[in-house]
Motif scaffolding. Structure first.
Motif, PDB file in Angstrom:
ATOM      1  N   SER A   1      17.446   0.298  -8.361  1.00  0.00           N
ATOM      2  CA  SER A   1      17.566  -0.177  -6.988  1.00  0.00           C
ATOM      3  C   SER A   1      16.584   0.524  -6.052  1.00  0.00           C
ATOM      4  O   SER A   1      16.470   0.143  -4.887  1.00  0.00           O
ATOM      5  CB  SER A   1      18.994   0.059  -6.477  1.00  0.00           C
ATOM      6  N   LEU A   2      15.872   1.517  -6.577  1.00  0.00           N
ATOM      7  CA  LEU A   2      14.986   2.326  -5.751  1.00  0.00           C
ATOM      8  C   LEU A   2      13.703   2.601  -6.518  1.00  0.00           C
ATOM      9  O   LEU A   2      13.726   2.861  -7.727  1.00  0.00           O
ATOM     10  CB  LEU A   2      15.676   3.650  -5.390  1.00  0.00           C
TER      11      LEU A   2
ATOM     12  N   ARG B   1       0.845  -1.188   0.000  1.00  0.00           N
ATOM     13  CA  ARG B   1       0.000   0.000   0.000  1.00  0.00           C
ATOM     14  C   ARG B   1       0.882   1.240   0.000  1.00  0.00           C
ATOM     15  O   ARG B   1       1.819   1.337   0.794  1.00  0.00           O
ATOM     16  CB  ARG B   1      -0.925   0.001   1.218  1.00  0.00           C
ATOM     17  N   THR B   2       0.594   2.173  -0.903  1.00  0.00           N
ATOM     18  CA  THR B   2       1.440   3.356  -1.066  1.00  0.00           C
ATOM     19  C   THR B   2       0.714   4.663  -0.817  1.00  0.00           C
ATOM     20  O   THR B   2       1.329   5.733  -0.930  1.00  0.00           O
ATOM     21  CB  THR B   2       2.019   3.379  -2.488  1.00  0.00           C
ATOM     22  N   ASP B   3      -0.569   4.618  -0.478  1.00  0.00           N
ATOM     23  CA  ASP B   3      -1.308   5.857  -0.187  1.00  0.00           C
ATOM     24  C   ASP B   3      -2.322   5.564   0.900  1.00  0.00           C
ATOM     25  O   ASP B   3      -2.966   4.501   0.900  1.00  0.00           O
ATOM     26  CB  ASP B   3      -2.002   6.373  -1.447  1.00  0.00           C
ATOM     27  N   PHE B   4      -2.473   6.530   1.836  1.00  0.00           N
ATOM     28  CA  PHE B   4      -3.318   6.310   3.006  1.00  0.00           C
ATOM     29  C   PHE B   4      -4.307   7.440   3.222  1.00  0.00           C
ATOM     30  O   PHE B   4      -4.761   7.672   4.337  1.00  0.00           O
ATOM     31  CB  PHE B   4      -2.443   6.130   4.254  1.00  0.00           C
TER      32      PHE B   4
ATOM     33  N   SER C   1      12.998  -5.782  -3.038  1.00  0.00           N
ATOM     34  CA  SER C   1      12.433  -6.282  -1.781  1.00  0.00           C
ATOM     35  C   SER C   1      11.194  -5.500  -1.353  1.00  0.00           C
ATOM     36  O   SER C   1      10.399  -5.997  -0.557  1.00  0.00           O
ATOM     37  CB  SER C   1      13.484  -6.206  -0.672  1.00  0.00           C
ATOM     38  N   MET C   2      11.036  -4.263  -1.870  1.00  0.00           N
ATOM     39  CA  MET C   2       9.923  -3.374  -1.526  1.00  0.00           C
ATOM     40  C   MET C   2       9.879  -3.071  -0.024  1.00  0.00           C
ATOM     41  O   MET C   2       8.815  -2.979   0.588  1.00  0.00           O
ATOM     42  CB  MET C   2       8.594  -3.951  -2.008  1.00  0.00           C
ATOM     43  N   LYS C   3      11.061  -2.912   0.563  1.00  0.00           N
ATOM     44  CA  LYS C   3      11.167  -2.450   1.937  1.00  0.00           C
ATOM     45  C   LYS C   3      11.176  -0.928   1.947  1.00  0.00           C
ATOM     46  O   LYS C   3      11.982  -0.295   1.280  1.00  0.00           O
ATOM     47  CB  LYS C   3      12.453  -2.984   2.577  1.00  0.00           C
ATOM     48  N   LYS C   4      10.261  -0.325   2.715  1.00  0.00           N
ATOM     49  CA  LYS C   4      10.153   1.131   2.744  1.00  0.00           C
ATOM     50  C   LYS C   4      11.331   1.725   3.509  1.00  0.00           C
ATOM     51  O   LYS C   4      11.593   1.352   4.652  1.00  0.00           O
ATOM     52  CB  LYS C   4       8.829   1.557   3.366  1.00  0.00           C
TER      53      LYS C   4
END
Length: 343
Positions: free
Chosen positions: A93-94, A74-77, A111-114
């Motif tokens: 890489s980003l 999820r990228t928006d809240f 990895s999709m680590k924030k």
């Protein structure tokens, strides 16, 4: 839906989520597979029936695309959550995302680590672009276009500082893209599109601005038509800019002077969601077939169209010098006829 490509990976936004997909091309089933199957059979040989071609059937010889889902984050809240922009950096890489809540989020890829999250704009983030040094430029609905180094504000752009007749709140930034400079490997340019904030009966023009990609000073601003621009793209060499509009029109501008070279009014008849130039690789040059550039456009009508920019004719230098010399000789002869004894 917003989308970004990195090799065989796709980052696609759907509502509040970003989906990481991997695609691959599967060759069409050929005769080799059938031959191997037939060769491996044991027992009595069966008679072959009539081929598909003999029966008049159409054989599919195109490759198939298979897509595998890898991640979903999820990228928006915000209450009306929507991811509106997603981009990869140069070495993939980003991944950077922005949406309706105004937050800029940076993710390690794949990895999709924030790794970072901060409030970049008071309103929605309309577009994002990344420079080679991982500087991030964001265009927001709060009339701001900002340059970030991680979560530190480097500078805010002001496209109309040399145009005093245009109020600050009359236009907002709609799109931004970095681009190379042809024949200058060390140079970098940033391009932004400004659209009217309010719709009027007689719509004012949109503007296209070219910036120095290092100092972020404006170099040139030109109007690019009264149709509201919806998307922007830059060719690999930085020579051409592609624009799509909310009314379905498509245009190609030259980056040097921002002049329009190609225009198709209402090519789609509805909002153009994205435009992209055919890569300037060997395969891409083969597809150009003598044209200077090829631009793909997609729209809400679920159609993809190809736009070709024909090659511009130019005179060789020796011919230009010959014409100049002839012009000088003709001028001298005319002066001699008009004023005897001139020479």
């Amino acid at each position: 839906m917003t989308m970004a490509l990195a090799g065989d990976f796709i980052a696609a936004g759907q509502d509040a989520d970003c989906h990481i997909l991997r695609f691959s091309l599967q060759p069409p089933p050929g005769r080799g597979a059938a031959g191997r199957d037939a060769g491996g059979e044991k027992g009595p040989r069966k008679r072959k029936g009539p081929s598909a071609a003999a029966q008049g059937e159409t054989q599919n010889q195109t490759s198939e695309v298979t897509v595998e889902s890898l991640h979903s984050v999820r990228t928006d809240f915000s209450p009306d959550a929507l991811q509106k922009a997603v981009r990869f950096n140069a070495d993939c890489s980003l991944l950077v995302t922005g949406g309706a809540d105004g937050f800029l989020r940076l993710w390690e890829f794949p990895s999709m680590k924030k790794t970072l999250e901060f409030k970049a704009h008071d309103g929605e983030i309309e577009d994002i672009t990344l420079g080679p040094d991982n500087k991030v430029v964001t265009a927001g609905r709060d009339f701001q276009c900002c340059v970030w180094q991680r979560d530190q504000l480097v500078t805010g752009l002001c496209w109309n500082e040399n145009l005093p007749g245009i109020p600050d709140k009359a236009y907002r930034y709609q799109a931004c893209r970095f681009g190379a400079v042809e024949d200058n490997a060390g140079a970098l340019r940033l391009y932004t599109v400004q659209v009217p904030h309010k719709r009027e009966r007689r719509p004012p023009p949109c503007y296209l601005t070219k910036w120095d990609g290092r100092s972020f000073l404006p170099l040139l601003t030109r109007p690019c038509g009264s149709e509201v621009v919806s998307c922007l793209s830059v060719s690999d060499s930085g020579t051409f800019l592609g624009l799509g509009t909310v009314t379905g029109s498509v245009a190609i501008h030259i980056a040097f002077s921002l002049q329009r070279l190609y225009y198709v009014k209402e090519a789609h008849g509805i909002v153009v969601t994205d435009v992209a130039f055919v890569p300037e690789s060997q395969r891409g040059r083969e597809l150009l077939a003598g044209n200077e550039a090829a631009l793909l456009s997609v729209a809400v009508d679920s159609r993809c169209k190809l736009h070709l920019l024909p090659g511009r004719r130019s005179l060789p230098v020796w011919l230009l010098l010959l014409l100049c010399a002839g012009l000088i000789v003709a001028t001298i002869l005319l002066l001699q006829l008009a004023f005897p004894g001139f020479l």
